[in-house]
Design a protein around this motif. Sequence first.
Motif, short mmCIF file in Angstrom:
data_model
loop_
_atom_site.label_atom_id
_atom_site.label_comp_id
_atom_site.label_asym_id
_atom_site.label_seq_id
_atom_site.Cartn_x
_atom_site.Cartn_y
_atom_site.Cartn_z
N ALA A 142 34.60 40.89 45.22
CA ALA A 142 35.54 41.07 46.49
C ALA A 142 37.06 41.10 45.96
CB ALA A 142 35.40 39.97 47.50
N THR A 143 37.34 40.27 45.17
CA THR A 143 38.80 40.07 44.52
C THR A 143 39.18 40.93 43.72
OG1 THR A 143 38.17 38.30 42.81
CG2 THR A 143 39.23 37.61 44.90
N ALA B 255 39.59 48.81 48.88
CA ALA B 255 38.26 48.72 49.83
C ALA B 255 38.77 47.41 50.53
CB ALA B 255 37.15 48.36 49.17
N GLN C 27 38.57 44.42 44.15
CA GLN C 27 38.71 45.52 45.00
C GLN C 27 40.20 45.74 45.44
OE1 GLN C 27 36.11 47.35 45.24
NE2 GLN C 27 35.01 45.75 44.41
N VAL D 276 30.25 37.39 44.09
CA VAL D 276 30.86 37.76 45.25
C VAL D 276 32.26 37.45 45.06
CG1 VAL D 276 30.93 37.56 47.74
CG2 VAL D 276 28.69 37.15 46.45
N GLN D 277 32.58 36.36 44.83
CA GLN D 277 34.13 36.35 44.69
C GLN D 277 34.96 37.18 43.82
OE1 GLN D 277 36.05 33.84 46.36
NE2 GLN D 277 38.03 34.45 45.32
N ALA E 141 36.54 46.43 53.18
CA ALA E 141 35.24 45.78 53.38
C ALA E 141 34.33 45.89 52.38
CB ALA E 141 34.45 46.99 54.80
N VAL E 142 33.55 44.53 52.29
CA VAL E 142 32.86 44.16 51.34
C VAL E 142 31.57 43.53 52.06
CG1 VAL E 142 32.35 42.62 49.48
CG2 VAL E 142 34.43 43.78 49.60
#
Lengths: 147, 147, 82, 82
Positions: A20-21, A26, A23, A16-17, A28-29
């Motif tokens: 998200a990083t 975007a 992107q 997940v980290q 919104a994750v």
Amino acid sequence: MTVRVQQAAFDLGAEVQDFATRQTQAGAVVNFTGIVRDTAAGDLDRMEIEHYPGMTESALAAIDAEAIKRWELKDSLIIHRFGILRPNEMIMMVATAAPHRVDAFEAAQYLMDYLKSRAPFWKKEFTKDGAEWVEAKLADEDALQKW
Amino acid sequence: MTVRVQQAAFDLGAEVQDFATRQTQAGAVVNFTGIVRDTAAGDLDRMEIEHYPGMTESALAAIDAEAIKRWELKDSLIIHRFGILRPNEMIMMVATAAPHRVDAFEAAQYLMDYLKSRAPFWKKEFTKDGAEWVEAKLADEDALQKW
Amino acid sequence: MIDVLYFAWVRERIGLPKEQVETTAATVADLVAELKLREERYAAAFEDISALRVAVDQELCDFDTPLAGAREVAFFPPMTGG
Amino acid sequence: MIDVLYFAWVRERIGLPKEQVETTAATVADLVAELKLREERYAAAFEDISALRVAVDQELCDFDTPLAGAREVAFFPPMTGG
């Protein structure tokens, strides 16, 4: 846009980290994680997940491609395990990244709904009383109607 | 059932991993993460988030309590930052845990919709051309109608 | 010759995961009819076809799908992913 | 005496985040009317009340909310959390 089918456990936090990083387009994750739950009786020894090598990967890729067509996604990730899983182990995860939260949420729900009923996985639960195949739920089939 | 309002960065991977692994009753975990996005012109220096100490915490707790009333949630987490944030920094996250995925997804969307328009945060974007308060979107206000 | 694959309880009832079948069946339904005539375990596995799903060459399809050119047919119960 | 708080551009227009106000205003709207008479910067901040939100004692409410017993009133633009 990444699909992984694997027997090994995955590191949810790191995935997940990392997702998200990486992107940059975007804001919104969304992430969904499925975890092995014990039976109501609390006697689950293990779950065994069987799948259809080859078709699994292509079915997941097709579901992912459809989500990318329908929503403004900048990235997506599907990880699904097979083999023996114990209670509290993570079975699978999806992640979506989009400029707006509605796209990220809806695409993640779409991926989950299709993955439940259209990806060739079968779960069998083993308790001290024996083993039973998990039955598909009508609600899961019905969930596809809304898309 | 945990609300944190803080200036410091949070470790998304560690938070999600911790949240998912501490669940024993919930097989479905959903996480939303909001990230500072650059302006269309690509010239965002920073975002400053102002909030209303005291009311922020109670507003988030009230939104959380309402979600718990409406869906079968086993756990929830809201983290929201204030202060100066640079592009690609994580602004906030929510996480929900439920026995079924529909509850986890809907509750997370509910938390996000209310948090957007009913939690006392205000964002200001600073570019080389000056500073502008981010305007609330009509679509965000409209999103509340569906709940 | 077509590769026929079985998964989950279909595999368990038939007692093997995969076999090569010599067939001239025109459709999946025809292939099922042939297999049911073989032995009791096949008849048991295919007893209620509404409880089964089928894929031809790794694509989900209906039981009336033609088999012309097909290399692989798989039978299995409704999927339980996620 | 009521604590009056301002946030975001309301704070910037009025030029301070918080002040104590001696008032006998019966409602939020009455308090706004009093403040607007004070100085140009107040009149500017409260010019278009539809662009503002108000909280009494940290609860969102309407402009016709009574102020009896209130300790704290806050004015701000629509929120942009998340």
